[in-house]
Design an enzyme around this catalytic site. Structure first.
Site, PDB file in Angstrom:
ATOM      1  N   GLN A  28      37.069 -48.268  10.169  1.00 36.72           N
ATOM      2  CA  GLN A  28      36.445 -47.504  11.268  1.00 36.72           C
ATOM      3  C   GLN A  28      37.476 -46.660  12.025  1.00 36.72           C
ATOM      4  OE1 GLN A  28      35.921 -50.713  10.601  1.00 36.72           O
ATOM      5  NE2 GLN A  28      33.876 -51.398  11.161  1.00 36.72           N
ATOM      6  N   ARG A  88      22.635 -58.348  12.838  1.00 39.39           N
ATOM      7  CA  ARG A  88      24.067 -58.620  13.099  1.00 39.39           C
ATOM      8  C   ARG A  88      24.170 -59.555  14.305  1.00 39.39           C
ATOM      9  NH1 ARG A  88      28.232 -53.777  12.998  1.00 39.39           N
ATOM     10  NH2 ARG A  88      29.615 -55.425  12.245  1.00 39.39           N
ATOM     11  N   ASP A 127      32.466 -56.261  21.590  1.00 39.83           N
ATOM     12  CA  ASP A 127      31.102 -56.538  21.138  1.00 39.83           C
ATOM     13  C   ASP A 127      30.409 -57.588  21.990  1.00 39.83           C
ATOM     14  OD1 ASP A 127      32.593 -55.402  18.700  1.00 39.83           O
ATOM     15  OD2 ASP A 127      30.455 -55.182  18.282  1.00 39.83           O
ATOM     16  N   ARG A 179      26.520 -48.202  13.979  1.00 37.58           N
ATOM     17  CA  ARG A 179      27.367 -49.341  14.328  1.00 37.58           C
ATOM     18  C   ARG A 179      28.049 -49.080  15.675  1.00 37.58           C
ATOM     19  NH1 ARG A 179      31.315 -46.904  14.867  1.00 37.58           N
ATOM     20  NH2 ARG A 179      32.426 -48.746  15.540  1.00 37.58           N
ATOM     21  N   GLY A 180      28.745 -50.140  16.144  1.00 37.14           N
ATOM     22  CA  GLY A 180      29.301 -50.064  17.490  1.00 37.14           C
ATOM     23  C   GLY A 180      28.261 -50.666  18.423  1.00 37.14           C
ATOM     24  N   ALA A 181      28.714 -51.581  19.300  1.00 36.38           N
ATOM     25  CA  ALA A 181      27.755 -52.375  20.078  1.00 36.38           C
ATOM     26  C   ALA A 181      26.715 -51.531  20.835  1.00 36.38           C
ATOM     27  CB  ALA A 181      28.530 -53.293  21.018  1.00 36.38           C
ATOM     28  N   ASN A 230      35.955 -58.559  19.613  1.00 31.98           N
ATOM     29  CA  ASN A 230      35.956 -57.166  19.145  1.00 31.98           C
ATOM     30  C   ASN A 230      36.351 -57.197  17.670  1.00 31.98           C
ATOM     31  OD1 ASN A 230      35.651 -54.308  19.631  1.00 31.98           O
ATOM     32  ND2 ASN A 230      37.870 -54.128  19.457  1.00 31.98           N
ATOM     33  N   LYS A 231      36.418 -56.032  17.082  1.00 34.67           N
ATOM     34  CA  LYS A 231      36.719 -55.902  15.652  1.00 34.67           C
ATOM     35  C   LYS A 231      37.916 -56.747  15.240  1.00 34.67           C
ATOM     36  CE  LYS A 231      34.880 -54.231  13.203  1.00 34.67           C
ATOM     37  NZ  LYS A 231      33.909 -54.992  12.370  1.00 34.67           N
TER      38      LYS A 231
END
Ligand code: MRU
Length: 366
Positions: free
Chosen positions: A214, A95, A255, A52-54, A265-266
């Site tokens: 996270q 995603r 992202d 995960r993470g762009a 973003n998150k």
């Protein structure tokens, strides 16, 4: 002893036709490496946030497309491209918000088309010129370049972000835009790692980041492993922390940045940015240019991933902690309005408002 920072977030294990990742859903309790070989395994690993993470998703997608095409039996260039597009669309559906996923897949496809045209392999160039093995080798090399560039870009984001940090600073971050979200250094954490390397005295506060934690499981873990002074807080504590004056600057990842500078973003990032404005704390978004999507006009045009209700009602608890049948709102990301962003830290420097102008100028120069 090996630290979490000694493991590669995403690696190609070509001899085993596999991608190897750290299964991030088990951290920090267990460091388990898993190998992904099939389309379904790669799709699930991205959807389940095992990787995960762009930027890391982009690297996994590049390696994934290569692995899935490695044993192609296509006899013509158009057959090869049909197969490639089908596999690319499938991986891209895992995603929706992080643009690095589609960016990496499109880059792989564009590279294949470019090489095929240069070497006259397309149908227009006549039968017999198609060289499948050469295209597959090119795919491997391009996917490896995506990873190598990620490391270089994160390092440069770190150097540019470091100019915004002074000795003694207290820094806040949200979610994980760290080494685990990239191939090295991270984006939001890169200036922190470099400040620490230079012997600067910094304190980093990590929002735990509900519902998937996270911040607690990944950021606090990797920063602490690096020997950085790390403090964890629940998401709803950041306003009170900012009010105390402990925070001098905020660095987050993203992202997808729209052409006007709105940044997805998150979930919870926009709350942090809004409160930061209230207390006059600079709020920086760290973004490789691969995360800036000039084809998306504003944040309203960014598709926000909605995730399962169980992540809120059940996950991490010994037993369900919400009434059965209650409705749940669980978007994975939110959009921070560009007016709340003090600067966007890219590998080419720190962009300032008006972002529609600074982003357009940057892309014209690239
Ligand atoms: O759902 P996740 O864990 O993939 O969300 C990750 C983030 O929001 C990160 O901040 C973002 O991808 C930037 S990573 C350098």
């Amino acid at each position: 002893m090996k630290s979490i920072l000694d493991y590669e977030t995403v690696a190609l294990v070509d001899e085993d036709d596999a991608i190897e990742i750290i299964n991030q859903t088990l951290l920090p309790g267990k460091t388990e490496m898993i190998r992904l070989r099939t389309g379904e395994e790669i799709w699930n690993a991205i959807y389940l946030l095992q990787v995960r993470g762009a930027p890391a998703i982009g690297v996994a997608a590049g390696f994934g497309l290569y692995i899935l095409m490695k044993h192609s039996k296509a006899e013509t260039f158009s057959e090869f491209m049909t197969e490639l597009k089908e596999k690319s669309d499938y991986l891209n559906s895992s995603r929706p918000t992080a643009v690095n996923l589609s960016w990496a897949l499109k880059r792989m496809e564009a590279h294949v088309v470019k090489v095929a045209k240069e070497r006259r392999m397309t149908e227009e160039d006549g039968a017999g010129s198609f060289d499948r093995d050469a295209l597959i080798t090119e795919m491997r090399e391009e996917s490896e370049r995506i990873k190598a560039e990620d490391i270089d870009v994160c390092r440069r984001i770190g150097e540019n972000g470091l100019t915004l940090i002074k000795d003694g600073f207290g820094l806040l971050t949200h979610c994980n835009a760290g080494q685990l979200a990239t191939c090295k250094y991270g984006t939001a954490t890169a200036p922190m790692y470099l400040a620490h390397e230079k012997g600067m005295n910094i304190r980093v506060y990590c929002d735990e980041t509900r519902p998937l934690l996270q911040g607690a499981r990944l950021t606090a873990f990797e920063l602490q492993s690096a020997g950085i002074d790390t403090t964890l807080l629940c998401d709803n504590m950041s306003a009170s922390l900012m009010k105390t004056g402990a925070i001098d600057a905020i660095f987050v990842g993203c992202d997808r940045v729209a052409a006007n500078g709105d940044a997805a973003n998150k979930i919870g990032t926009s709350v942090v940015a809004t409160v930061a404005k209230r207390y006059g704390i600079p709020f920086y978004v760290c973004a490789p240019t691969s995360t800036i999507d000039i084809n998306t006009n504003t944040g309203d045009d960014i598709k926000i991933e909605q995730r399962k209700p169980e992540e809120v009602t059940e996950m991490w608890y010994k037993e369900r902690m919400a009434p059965e049948g209650v409705k749940v709102y669980n978007p994975a990301f939110d959009v921070t309005d560009n007016e709340l962003i003090t600067g966007i830290v890219t590998e080419f420097g720190v962009l300032r408002a008006p972002y529609d102008v600074s982003i357009a100028e940057l892309f014209d120069r690239m």
